[in-house]
Design an enzyme around this catalytic site. Structure first.
Site, short mmCIF file in Angstrom:
data_model
loop_
_atom_site.label_atom_id
_atom_site.label_comp_id
_atom_site.label_asym_id
_atom_site.label_seq_id
_atom_site.Cartn_x
_atom_site.Cartn_y
_atom_site.Cartn_z
N TYR A 1 -3.00 8.99 -3.47
CA TYR A 1 -3.76 9.59 -2.38
C TYR A 1 -2.88 10.57 -1.61
O TYR A 1 -1.68 10.34 -1.41
CB TYR A 1 -4.27 8.52 -1.42
CG TYR A 1 -5.41 7.71 -1.98
CD1 TYR A 1 -6.73 8.15 -1.85
CD2 TYR A 1 -5.19 6.50 -2.65
CE1 TYR A 1 -7.79 7.42 -2.36
CE2 TYR A 1 -6.24 5.77 -3.17
CZ TYR A 1 -7.54 6.23 -3.02
OH TYR A 1 -8.59 5.51 -3.54
N GLU B 1 -8.24 7.22 -9.07
CA GLU B 1 -8.37 7.27 -7.61
C GLU B 1 -7.42 8.34 -7.10
O GLU B 1 -6.21 8.25 -7.27
CB GLU B 1 -8.04 5.91 -6.96
CG GLU B 1 -9.10 4.85 -7.19
CD GLU B 1 -8.88 3.59 -6.36
OE1 GLU B 1 -8.33 3.70 -5.23
OE2 GLU B 1 -9.25 2.50 -6.84
N GLN C 1 -14.15 9.13 -2.42
CA GLN C 1 -15.16 8.53 -3.26
C GLN C 1 -16.41 9.40 -3.24
O GLN C 1 -16.40 10.48 -2.66
CB GLN C 1 -15.49 7.12 -2.79
CG GLN C 1 -14.34 6.13 -2.99
CD GLN C 1 -14.73 4.71 -2.62
OE1 GLN C 1 -15.88 4.36 -2.44
NE2 GLN C 1 -13.72 3.86 -2.48
N ASN D 1 -8.07 -3.83 -11.32
CA ASN D 1 -7.85 -2.71 -10.41
C ASN D 1 -6.63 -3.00 -9.55
O ASN D 1 -6.55 -4.05 -8.92
CB ASN D 1 -9.06 -2.50 -9.50
CG ASN D 1 -8.75 -1.59 -8.32
OD1 ASN D 1 -8.66 -0.38 -8.48
ND2 ASN D 1 -8.56 -2.18 -7.15
N GLU D 2 -5.68 -2.11 -9.56
CA GLU D 2 -4.49 -2.21 -8.69
C GLU D 2 -3.87 -3.61 -8.75
O GLU D 2 -3.72 -4.30 -7.73
CB GLU D 2 -4.84 -1.79 -7.26
CG GLU D 2 -5.25 -0.34 -7.18
CD GLU D 2 -5.40 0.19 -5.75
OE1 GLU D 2 -5.31 -0.60 -4.80
OE2 GLU D 2 -5.62 1.41 -5.60
#
Length: 528
Positions: free
Chosen positions: A274, A332, A381, A207-208
């Site tokens: 985001y 995300e 989330q 992840n990331e």
């Protein structure tokens, strides 16, 4: 031809500081511009790709009250639960038809060691959650509990593996523990209460990796991905879809390198973006509820950045994968504001307003346009964190405006995208200029056509005149989500302040669909 049909001709993404093109300048200088009708053609005669149900994937991370208190209450009998998971939240998620749940992170996954979450709970180590608030992590929810949650919800499993500080051996053994029908790890799983192997449809190779997953450079991350992916092995006759850690926003070089160096070993590549309004800087400072029209427009302008990101990352993927074997997983996305006043700054709890509903609808419409490449997405989330579906406080629960948008779009799951040619007026406020209308359409598996429309203009009703090409319909029904104020929210005391209502502002006449879109609204239509 297909590219032209899929182009939403009004969907121009503008950087805040960038000069406006002439058409947008005209819109900004003409106060009556957004009063013009939007025009569209819905092409039922040229069906597109499938709107994959995995686009409605949910994300549950060990962050704040996302797991503990939001989903898991353990033996707390004051809150009705099934084997520790609260019945009200699970029921709401089942009503959404959640297809997949991503777990245990997020950045939490980059330091998660799966063996700490199996076996007797009183023997599991209590750790410090170094990423999120420095609070203790009891490891009460581990592999067996998560699998139980997905079974209660009816969702498939998407696990993010620890590439950050874990080893290929640890990752391989976790996969074996979950999936193996026999052997010592299968025996251990049986001793811990689950004899049968689980299915593991999706596995994230970290992840990331560019950030909390190791601060790696693209070339190194590609090599690491190749190495770890080699040891994610499915039992004979089964398949595990391997999803690599993709780019942070507009890092197009990351996608270039990952596809060039590791694409052949992957099934999916992630993208994280985001919507963060405000003047920049970190952590986010804008309020989730105290904002004016400029804050509304700023947020929606940054949301439209997703169109540019998906277009450009997809083009790079097309270069290395013209047959589109590797899908894009926007796993995300969503709004990120300052935490609600009085809450823990590391818990990322924020209220959810009508503005967030528009953000959700715009993104879901963008994903329809790119459904040939975008096969999965996960809003961040699921419960109590960032742009959540659900908020809880003790035994209280409330559904957010974003939840209602997802419920309105539920008929889209595995439907066939119908291309739309759309010309929209502009909505502008100060330096922010966006298309006033966002739209998408699908034909569901039963053959029924659904049309989604969102009006970003908080002040003006907009008429949409849509020609139906290759479609016949004798009636139309719908739902609308709106409110009197741009910052309207649902609270435990007023849980239905922002909720869908019957919509009667659509008519069919002479093969044309005419819709009167209320200001600041999301509308879902069904053609009969």
């Amino acid at each position: 031809m297909k590219a032209r049909l899929y182009a939403l001709t009004s969907a121009l993404v503008l950087a805040v500081a960038a000069p406006l093109p002439s058409s947008a300048q005209d819109a900004a200088s003409s106060p009556a511009a957004s009063a013009k009708p939007a025009t569209a053609t819905i092409h039922g005669d040229q069906p597109g790709p499938t709107y994959d149900r995995r686009i409605f994937t949910q994300f549950a991370e060990h962050l704040g009250n996302g797991i503990y208190g939001g989903l898991w209450v353990g033996n707390d009998r004051k809150i009705p639960n099934t084997r520790g998971f609260r019945n009200d939240v699970v029921g709401a998620l089942k009503d959404l038809g959640v297809p997949v749940i991503r777990w245990p992170g997020g950045c939490f996954a980059d330091e998660y060691h799966w063996r700490e979450g199996i076996g007797a709970k009183n023997k599991r180590p209590i750790k410090i959650n170094t990423h999120w608030g420095g609070v203790t992590e009891p490891n009460s929810v581990g592999t067996h509990e998560f699998m139980d949650l997905t079974e209660q919800v009816g969702a498939e499993i998407y696990i993010s593996g620890n590439v950050g500080n874990g080893s290929p051996q640890e990752m391989a053994e976790w996969v074996e523990y979950i999936t193996s029908p026999a052997g010592s790890l299968a025996d251990e799983r049986a001793k811990n209460g689950h004899k049968a192997a689980w299915k593991l449809p999706y596995f994230g190779i970290g992840n990331e990796l560019w950030g909390c997953g190791g601060n790696m450079k693209a070339e190194y991350a590609a090599d690491v991905t190749r190495r770890y992916a080699t040891f994610v092995k499915a039992p004979a006759g089964t398949k595990i879809v391997k999803i690599a850690s993709g780019a942070n926003g507009d890092d197009y070089n990351w996608t270039e390198v990952m596809m060039r160096e590791a694409g052949e070993q992957l099934d999916g590549l992630s993208l994280h973006y985001y919507t963060v309004p405000g003047g920049g800087g970190w952590p986010p400072r804008a309020s989730a509820t105290e904002f004016d029209e400029a804050g509304w427009a700023d947020t929606l302008a940054k949301t439209w950045k997703m169109e540019e990101l998906v277009t450009r990352h997809s083009a790079i993927m097309d270069k290395y994968d013209p047959k589109k074997r590797v899908f894009l997983a926007v796993d995300e996305w969503g709004t990120w504001y300052a935490q609600d006043p009085g809450t823990h700054p590391g818990f990322l709890r924020q209220q959810n307003s009508l503005r967030d509903a528009l953000v959700a609808a715009i993104n879901l419409n963008i994903f329809a346009k790119h459904a040939d490449r975008v096969k999965m997405s996960a809003i961040a989330q699921m419960v109590n964190v960032l742009q959540a579906m659900i908020l809880t406080d003790g035994n209280k629960m409330v559904l957010t405006p974003t939840y209602h948008v997802f419920k309105m779009y539920k008929p889209y799951m595995d439907g066939t995208v119908l291309p739309i040619e759309l010309t929209s007026p502009w909505y502008n406020k100060d330096q922010y200029v966006v298309p006033a209308v966002s739209a998408s359409a699908v034909r569901d598996k039963a053959g029924v056509v659904h049309v989604a429309l969102a009006n970003a203009d908080p002040n003006r009703v907009i008429t949409v005149q849509a020609a139906l090409s290759g479609l016949t319909a004798s009636g139309v029904t719908g739902q609308v989500l709106t409110a009197s104020a741009i910052n309207a929210v649902n609270t435990f005391d007023q849980p239905n302040a922002v909720a869908p209502a019957a919509f009667t502002g659509a008519q069919l006449a002479n093969g044309q669909l005419n819709v009167t879109l209320p200001a600041k609204s999301v509308v879902m239509l069904t053609l009969q």
